[in-house]
Design an enzyme around this catalytic site. Structure first.
Site, PDB file in Angstrom:
ATOM      1  N   CYS A 100     -27.670  23.158  43.828  1.00  0.00           N
ATOM      2  CA  CYS A 100     -28.243  22.111  43.655  1.00  0.00           C
ATOM      3  C   CYS A 100     -29.454  21.691  44.835  1.00  0.00           C
ATOM      4  CB  CYS A 100     -27.725  20.843  43.269  1.00  0.00           C
ATOM      5  SG  CYS A 100     -28.386  19.685  42.703  1.00  0.00           S
ATOM      6  N   HIS A 142     -27.823  21.163  33.895  1.00  0.00           N
ATOM      7  CA  HIS A 142     -28.199  20.443  35.226  1.00  0.00           C
ATOM      8  C   HIS A 142     -29.212  19.696  35.750  1.00  0.00           C
ATOM      9  CE1 HIS A 142     -27.460  21.633  39.497  1.00  0.00           C
ATOM     10  NE2 HIS A 142     -28.200  20.408  39.269  1.00  0.00           N
ATOM     11  N   GLU A 143     -30.492  20.090  35.045  1.00  0.00           N
ATOM     12  CA  GLU A 143     -31.389  18.925  35.243  1.00  0.00           C
ATOM     13  C   GLU A 143     -31.093  18.022  34.145  1.00  0.00           C
ATOM     14  OE1 GLU A 143     -32.997  19.679  37.828  1.00  0.00           O
ATOM     15  OE2 GLU A 143     -32.340  21.887  37.932  1.00  0.00           O
ATOM     16  N   HIS A 146     -29.266  14.817  35.780  1.00  0.00           N
ATOM     17  CA  HIS A 146     -29.418  13.898  37.253  1.00  0.00           C
ATOM     18  C   HIS A 146     -30.424  13.067  36.182  1.00  0.00           C
ATOM     19  CE1 HIS A 146     -29.372  16.668  41.416  1.00  0.00           C
ATOM     20  NE2 HIS A 146     -29.462  17.480  40.503  1.00  0.00           N
TER      21      HIS A 146
HETATM   22 NI    NI Z   1     -29.657  19.323  41.080  1.00  0.00          NI
END
Ligand code: NI
Length: 177
Positions: A100, A142-143, A146
């Site tokens: 990341c 993953h995104e 966020h």
């Molecule tokens: Ni990330």
């Protein structure tokens, strides 16, 4: 457009839930997405979420085309995804290594849903609706995490599989996160 500073783990702004985008196709939105693209590509990222550059909006971008940081992953088309909604398509989980840009130099083994449907909009409000698996499904999860204030270590179950990229993968010449 410009390369923006990426916030690093420890910054409380990475732990907040982001707000939905309400107006599409505006100069401000296109400018922001342009900055995100410049930042992701300069840092060799596979993806970037707006909160990582301190912008509290539900926008993620991702792409993977022969990324030196992910030499074994399949290709993922360049995508701008706004106000995303994820729907798992199976109960199957699989583990894979993630890095990341907010945790530079580190990698961890993270369980993710193996296949999913994602829906949302591009920067002009055009609808996006895809069913994906493999690394494509991983990078989307993953995104989108966020946007929920979740960083990948918060999804890990085995911290013996967490460490510095250059120690975990010596001699592989993976670029820094
Ligand atoms: Ni990330």
């Amino acid at each position: 457009m410009a390369v923006r500073e990426v916030l690093r783990m420890g910054d409380p702004r990475l732990l907040q839930a982001a707000r939905p985008v309400e107006k599409f196709s505006t100069p401000e939105l296109h400018h922001l997405v342009g900055d995100m693209v410049d930042t992701m590509r300069r840092l060799n990222g596979a993806g970037l979420a707006a909160p990582q550059i301190g912008v509290d909006l539900q926008i993620v971008i991702f792409e993977l085309e022969n990324n030196p940081r992910y030499p074994d992953a399949g290709k993922v088309p360049f995508t701008v995804l706004v106000n995303p909604v994820l729907t798992p398509l199976s109960d199957q989980m699989e583990v894979g290594w993630e890095g990341c840009l907010s945790l530079p130099g580190l990698r961890g083994l993270v369980p993710r849903c193996a296949s999913l449907r994602y829906q949302g909009f591009d920067a002009d409000g055009g609808p996006i609706d895809r069913r994906v698996d493999g690394f494509h499904a991983r990078v989307v999860q993953h995104e989108v995490d966020h946007l929920l204030g979740i960083l990948y270590p918060m999804r890990m179950r085995d911290f013996s599989k967490f460490g510095f990229t250059e120690v975990l993968f010596p001699g592989q010449d993976l670029k820094d996160d």
